[in-house]
Design a protein around this motif. Structure first.
Motif, short mmCIF file in Angstrom:
data_model
loop_
_atom_site.label_atom_id
_atom_site.label_comp_id
_atom_site.label_asym_id
_atom_site.label_seq_id
_atom_site.Cartn_x
_atom_site.Cartn_y
_atom_site.Cartn_z
N ARG A 114 0.82 -1.22 0.00
CA ARG A 114 0.00 0.00 0.00
C ARG A 114 0.85 1.26 0.00
O ARG A 114 0.40 2.31 -0.46
CB ARG A 114 -0.99 0.00 1.17
N GLU A 115 2.07 1.16 0.52
CA GLU A 115 2.94 2.34 0.60
C GLU A 115 3.29 2.90 -0.78
O GLU A 115 3.60 4.07 -0.92
CB GLU A 115 4.22 2.01 1.37
N ALA A 116 3.23 2.07 -1.82
CA ALA A 116 3.58 2.51 -3.17
C ALA A 116 2.39 3.13 -3.91
O ALA A 116 2.56 3.70 -4.99
CB ALA A 116 4.13 1.34 -3.99
N LEU A 117 1.18 3.03 -3.34
CA LEU A 117 0.01 3.60 -3.99
C LEU A 117 -0.08 5.10 -3.71
O LEU A 117 0.50 5.60 -2.75
CB LEU A 117 -1.26 2.90 -3.51
N MET A 118 -0.82 5.80 -4.55
CA MET A 118 -0.97 7.25 -4.43
C MET A 118 -2.18 7.61 -3.57
O MET A 118 -3.17 6.88 -3.56
CB MET A 118 -1.17 7.87 -5.81
N ASP A 119 -2.09 8.76 -2.89
CA ASP A 119 -3.29 9.31 -2.26
C ASP A 119 -4.07 10.07 -3.33
O ASP A 119 -3.63 10.20 -4.48
CB ASP A 119 -2.94 10.17 -1.06
#
Length: 129
Positions: A114-119
């Protein structure tokens, strides 16, 4: 069709897919931008529950009046539920892409992805709008 929105509680993949992460599970769908580009969605072919999905790899197809498009997994895991309402009436993806138009629920195998996904802000910026 739904109004253009990108909810802050979701995480976004560059291929225009979203994930709503709740503990060790996530709900996946396609973004407003994706459904807008596709036009009226007429068919969704989901994978069966129990199917493994890998981040960045297509796991399903949506067909619209314009094109057939792959749906890319924003995270890796195992499908635990498929939205039967979308199978029966794919137009719900256009009407409510973040609510009733969700596609699958997944038990995450690597929650750290999830850390690699964008907000939402980063995703909107990636659209160039």
């Amino acid at each position: 069709m739904a109004d253009e929105t990108y909810p802050d509680d979701l995480k976004y993949h560059p291929e225009h897919d979203w994930a709503r992460i709740e503990g060790g599970e996530a709900t996946f769908g396609i973004t407003w931008f994706a459904q807008d580009q596709l036009g009226e969605v007429v068919f969704f072919e989901p994978p069966a529950p129990g199917t493994s999905v890998s981040k960045g790899v297509p796991y399903a197809e949506v067909e619209s009046v314009k094109a057939v498009s792959d749906v890319v997994a924003p995270l890796s895991g195992e499908i635990i539920e498929v939205n039967a309402a979308v199978e029966q009436d794919p137009h719900v993806i256009n009407a409510d892409p973040y609510g009733e138009g969700w596609l699958v629920k997944v038990r995450l195998s690597d929650p750290g992805e999830r850390e690699a996904l964008m907000d939402a802000g980063a995703y909107v910026a990636s659209l160039g709008s």
